[in-house]
Design a protein around this motif. Sequence first.
Motif, PDB file in Angstrom:
ATOM      1  N   ASN A   1       0.837  -1.192   0.000  1.00 12.37           N
ATOM      2  CA  ASN A   1       0.000   0.000   0.000  1.00 12.37           C
ATOM      3  C   ASN A   1       0.875   1.247   0.000  1.00 12.37           C
ATOM      4  O   ASN A   1       1.573   1.542   0.968  1.00 12.37           O
ATOM      5  N   SER A   2       0.845   1.984  -1.095  1.00 10.83           N
ATOM      6  CA  SER A   2       1.723   3.152  -1.247  1.00 10.83           C
ATOM      7  C   SER A   2       1.314   4.312  -0.349  1.00 10.83           C
ATOM      8  O   SER A   2       2.063   5.277  -0.212  1.00 10.83           O
ATOM      9  N   GLN A   3       0.143   4.224   0.290  1.00  8.06           N
ATOM     10  CA  GLN A   3      -0.305   5.302   1.173  1.00  8.06           C
ATOM     11  C   GLN A   3       0.458   5.306   2.494  1.00  8.06           C
ATOM     12  O   GLN A   3       0.541   6.332   3.157  1.00  8.06           O
ATOM     13  N   TYR A   4       1.029   4.162   2.883  1.00  9.11           N
ATOM     14  CA  TYR A   4       1.732   4.082   4.154  1.00  9.11           C
ATOM     15  C   TYR A   4       3.122   4.702   4.053  1.00  9.11           C
ATOM     16  O   TYR A   4       3.737   4.712   2.991  1.00  9.11           O
TER      17      TYR A   4
ATOM     18  N   LEU B   1      -0.241   5.963   8.227  1.00  9.84           N
ATOM     19  CA  LEU B   1      -0.657   6.876   7.160  1.00  9.84           C
ATOM     20  C   LEU B   1       0.028   8.242   7.227  1.00  9.84           C
ATOM     21  O   LEU B   1       0.476   8.771   6.212  1.00  9.84           O
TER      22      LEU B   1
END
Length: 297
Positions: free
Chosen positions: A225-228, A283
């Motif tokens: 997950n690139s949001q982390y 996040l």
Amino acid sequence: MNKTKKLVILIVCIVAAVAVIGGGAAAYAINIAEKNSIGEDKALEIALADAGVTKEEASRQRAHLSLEDGILVYDVEFNVNTAEFDYELKASDGAIIKKDIDGEYYDNTEPAPETSNMTTSQQNNNQTTAASAQSTTQPENAISLDKAKAIALEHAKVNSNDAAFTKAGQDYDNGVFQYEIDFTANGYKYDYEIGADGTVLSWSADKIKSNKNTTSKVSSAKTENSQYIGEEKAKSTALSHSKVKESNATFTKVKLERDDGRWIYDIEFVVSQTEYDYEVDALNGNILKYSSEPVYD
């Protein structure tokens, strides 16, 4: 007033009863709450239906009401063959919050798998494969259990012939489907959580202790997950806050996990005789909790 609102009010009453006049009043309040919920029999019926087994096939059936994180739930447990089923359902409507299947599960209408002529590796590989095949709520496009095991082995850089699986099955973390894969190899115990799409959600590797004076632990986590913010950013955030140089720190744990509905990095490291423990929001990188204490405290 609907049933859910009534249960919320009853939960408040339970907490107040404990604070004012102790456990006896709390037990009485829980008894009242139970009368306004789906009931133990219905909770057991829902869990059995989800597992795809009949009441006659299940043994050691158990269901009881409890309060988890402010929510009234039914904990339901039962065994089928050598598999242990553990469910958590909302008391108000029977919605499945979490479930865990541990062990081997095969259809009673067919003979149990023959293992006498199998190698130890083959027996371990077949140990819990069927346990997850019974779920009726598995995502349609989820990878297979064998694929999840292969992903864990590849990530750990462990040959399948060297691995002995101790657990491999389905789990639900806050309603999210995943595989739990545990195995030992080359003197280490590996624990993996693999998402339905094959993502490595978390992993850890603990060196198996040979005696009281030999201990070692390495843990880490990975996600696509690139949001982390990522492991390295989470580690640097903790180091910066603790005013510790990376060269002086020995990390013993870096794990991505879900806590109270949010994803966090659980980070532990040791400097000299002090152990630091941090929780960093995955996040935004905010430090949610931290502590430090002597290693031998």
